[in-house]
Write an enzyme that holds these catalytic residues in place. Structure first.
Site, PDB file in Angstrom:
ATOM      1  N   GLU A  22     -12.790 -50.261 -69.492  1.00 35.07           N
ATOM      2  CA  GLU A  22     -11.737 -49.591 -70.237  1.00 35.07           C
ATOM      3  C   GLU A  22     -11.384 -48.271 -69.562  1.00 35.07           C
ATOM      4  O   GLU A  22     -12.241 -47.642 -68.939  1.00 35.07           O
ATOM      5  CB  GLU A  22     -12.194 -49.280 -71.666  1.00 35.07           C
ATOM      6  CG  GLU A  22     -12.572 -50.480 -72.495  1.00 35.07           C
ATOM      7  CD  GLU A  22     -13.041 -50.088 -73.878  1.00 35.07           C
ATOM      8  OE1 GLU A  22     -13.041 -50.969 -74.762  1.00 35.07           O
ATOM      9  OE2 GLU A  22     -13.401 -48.912 -74.087  1.00 35.07           O
ATOM     10  N   HIS A  65     -16.560 -47.547 -70.198  1.00 29.03           N
ATOM     11  CA  HIS A  65     -15.341 -46.745 -70.214  1.00 29.03           C
ATOM     12  C   HIS A  65     -15.596 -45.466 -69.420  1.00 29.03           C
ATOM     13  O   HIS A  65     -15.946 -44.436 -69.982  1.00 29.03           O
ATOM     14  CB  HIS A  65     -14.942 -46.422 -71.653  1.00 29.03           C
ATOM     15  CG  HIS A  65     -13.615 -45.752 -71.783  1.00 29.03           C
ATOM     16  ND1 HIS A  65     -12.813 -45.898 -72.891  1.00 29.03           N
ATOM     17  CD2 HIS A  65     -12.933 -44.921 -70.959  1.00 29.03           C
ATOM     18  CE1 HIS A  65     -11.702 -45.193 -72.751  1.00 29.03           C
ATOM     19  NE2 HIS A  65     -11.770 -44.577 -71.574  1.00 29.03           N
ATOM     20  N   HIS A 116     -13.560 -50.260 -81.818  1.00 26.47           N
ATOM     21  CA  HIS A 116     -13.694 -48.865 -82.207  1.00 26.47           C
ATOM     22  C   HIS A 116     -14.248 -48.772 -83.624  1.00 26.47           C
ATOM     23  O   HIS A 116     -13.642 -49.206 -84.590  1.00 26.47           O
ATOM     24  CB  HIS A 116     -12.382 -48.084 -82.125  1.00 26.47           C
ATOM     25  CG  HIS A 116     -12.614 -46.596 -82.014  1.00 26.47           C
ATOM     26  ND1 HIS A 116     -12.902 -45.984 -80.820  1.00 26.47           N
ATOM     27  CD2 HIS A 116     -12.649 -45.621 -82.948  1.00 26.47           C
ATOM     28  CE1 HIS A 116     -13.074 -44.692 -81.002  1.00 26.47           C
ATOM     29  NE2 HIS A 116     -12.946 -44.440 -82.295  1.00 26.47           N
TER      30      HIS A 116
END
Length: 242
Positions: free
Chosen positions: A70, A43, A190
């Site tokens: 991401e 990410h 997450h």
């Protein structure tokens, strides 16, 4: 069976804290796959505080499983992923200064915005996923964007599970089932860890992928990289045996 994608952001954070190349992000990506990881997630953020854009280019040639990138679909991010052509891009509504992803998209408000970005990605053959709160009503708007998958934001699930509130899973189940009604596959990510992972999979066995970074990388301090990845995989396998 759900696939395990290892998020390497925290490896890059540790490296960047001192400069240089220790730990070696590329070697850890190679080893993670060798030890059983079925994908690698990164990410990159605008401030480059962990994964940098150069890291993504360096990783491209060593990913033999699946690369999932991401990020918030800024012009710079879109140029990156359209050049790299990863297997999957997960669109996340991060603002510039958040410490970590902390919410999913409001697909009603951002439907047109997401549709435009997803069309560009799909023209290049990239599988797309939208980071989503566990709210079934958002799924219909997500489906209109043309996305292939949603990724359930599991931060609140992890917090509820830690406090003994297992009923929090019901909104996730409902959202996942709604996604299936719209022919959307479901990922999750997450704050997933060795304590809460199996319960999530038991309740949503048709998940396609879980991406795990913070907890998994933290576990390697005590358990080592190979043993940690194998332990997470065993948790996944065990969830399907129940």
């Amino acid at each position: 069976m759900v696939r395990l994608s290892v998020n390497l952001n925290k490896i890059a954070t540790l490296r960047n804290s001192r400069g240089g190349n220790i730990p070696d992000l590329i070697q850890i990506a190679i080893d993670s796959q060798k030890f059983g990881a079925q994908g690698i997630t990164v990410h990159p953020r605008p401030d480059g505080r962990h994964i940098t854009y150069q890291d993504v280019y360096d990783l491209k040639s060593v990913i033999k499983t699946e690369l999932n990138i991401e990020g918030r679909p800024t012009t710079k991010f879109m140029n990156l992923v359209l050049d790299i052509l990863p297997k999957q891009v997960t669109l996340v509504p991060d603002s510039d200064h958040v410490k970590t992803s902390n919410s999913g998209w409001d697909t009603f408000i951002y439907q047109d915005f997401l549709t435009e970005k997803i069309q560009k990605l799909k023209k290049k053959g990239i599988r797309t996923s939208i980071f989503l709160e566990p709210e079934p009503k958002l799924v219909s708007f997500a489906s209109k964007t043309g996305t292939d998958r949603i990724e359930l934001f599991t931060g609140n699930y992890a917090l509820g599970y830690m406090k003994g509130n297992k009923e929090i899973i019901y909104s996730y189940i409902a959202t996942a089932k709604k996604a299936m009604e719209y022919n959307l596959s479901v990922n999750a990510g997450h704050d997933l860890n060795l304590e809460n992972l199996s319960f999530l999979i038991e309740k949503i066995p048709f998940l396609k992928e879980v991406s795990i970074g913070q907890s998994l990388i933290s576990d390697t301090i005590y358990m080592g990289l190979e043993n940690t990845i194998q332990t997470y995989l065993k948790k996944i396998y065990k969830a399907y045996e129940k």
